[in-house]
Scaffold this active site. Structure first.
Site, PDB file in Angstrom:
ATOM      1  CG  ASP A 284      -1.909   1.115   1.265  1.00  0.00           C
ATOM      2  OD1 ASP A 284      -1.913   1.947   0.332  1.00  0.00           O
ATOM      3  OD2 ASP A 284      -2.689   1.177   2.223  1.00  0.00           O
ATOM      4  CD  GLU A 285      -0.164   5.379  -2.493  1.00  0.00           C
ATOM      5  OE1 GLU A 285       0.920   5.552  -3.086  1.00  0.00           O
ATOM      6  OE2 GLU A 285      -1.256   5.695  -2.994  1.00  0.00           O
ATOM      7  N   PRO A 286       3.888   1.857  -1.362  1.00  0.00           N
ATOM      8  CG  PRO A 286       4.775   0.351  -2.900  1.00  0.00           C
ATOM      9  CD  PRO A 286       3.503   1.065  -2.517  1.00  0.00           C
TER      10      PRO A 286
ATOM     11  CG  HIS B 208      -3.060   7.957  -5.153  1.00  0.00           C
ATOM     12  ND1 HIS B 208      -3.050   7.394  -3.902  1.00  0.00           N
ATOM     13  CD2 HIS B 208      -4.345   8.254  -5.428  1.00  0.00           C
ATOM     14  CE1 HIS B 208      -4.281   7.374  -3.441  1.00  0.00           C
ATOM     15  NE2 HIS B 208      -5.088   7.879  -4.340  1.00  0.00           N
TER      16      HIS B 208
END
Length: 159
Positions: A57-59, A92
């Protein structure tokens, strides 16, 4: 552990740059780390374990571009080593999409687009261009409907 830390950039960014090295204390919530270092400390674990299913998750949130590119390259390498692995990636950032083959775009708690990465990205570009064109047309229509301003200041002898 040190090998995984070097592969991901954690060693240079967090461990070697601090006088306490591996003994450095990191409190709950990653206090004491920069915004880019916080997500980085989570990357070596899956690199070491090489799970069949990766959930990231959004690394690369808040990472500078150099560190982000390093992490992306490491993930490419690790995922390629196990072609049966699955990556579920929440992001994103378009740069990370090179890691995936399929993209699902979510909006209003539902799937808006779903398909092969390049096809979905093309659809998104087309949709964005259409929206920009509609906005430009609406602005032109609005400008054409505004009546011209008339000068109401008195002129001549009464001025």
């Amino acid at each position: 552990l040190l090998h995984a830390a070097r592969q991901t950039g954690l060693f240079e960014t967090v461990i070697a740059s601090h006088p306490k090295g591996l003994a450095r204390e990191i409190s709950d919530g990653g206090h004491g780390l920069s915004g880019g270092q916080r997500p980085l400390v989570h990357i070596p674990r899956p690199v070491l374990r090489q799970p069949r299913i990766w959930l990231l998750d959004e690394p690369t949130a808040s990472m500078d571009s150099q560190l982000e590119n390093h992490v992306i390259q490491t993930l490419h390498t690790k995922l390629a080593q196990n072609p049966d692995s699955t990556l579920v990636l929440v992001t994103h950032k378009p740069q990370l999409l090179s890691l995936v083959q399929r993209v699902i775009v979510m909006g209003n708690q539902q799937s808006v687009l779903d398909g092969p990465r390049d096809q979905v990205l093309q659809q998104l570009q087309t949709m964005a261009a259409q929206q920009a064109q509609k906005a430009q047309q609406a602005q032109q229509v609005q400008s054409a409907q505004v009546p011209p301003q008339t000068n109401t200041a008195p002129t001549g002898a009464n001025a």
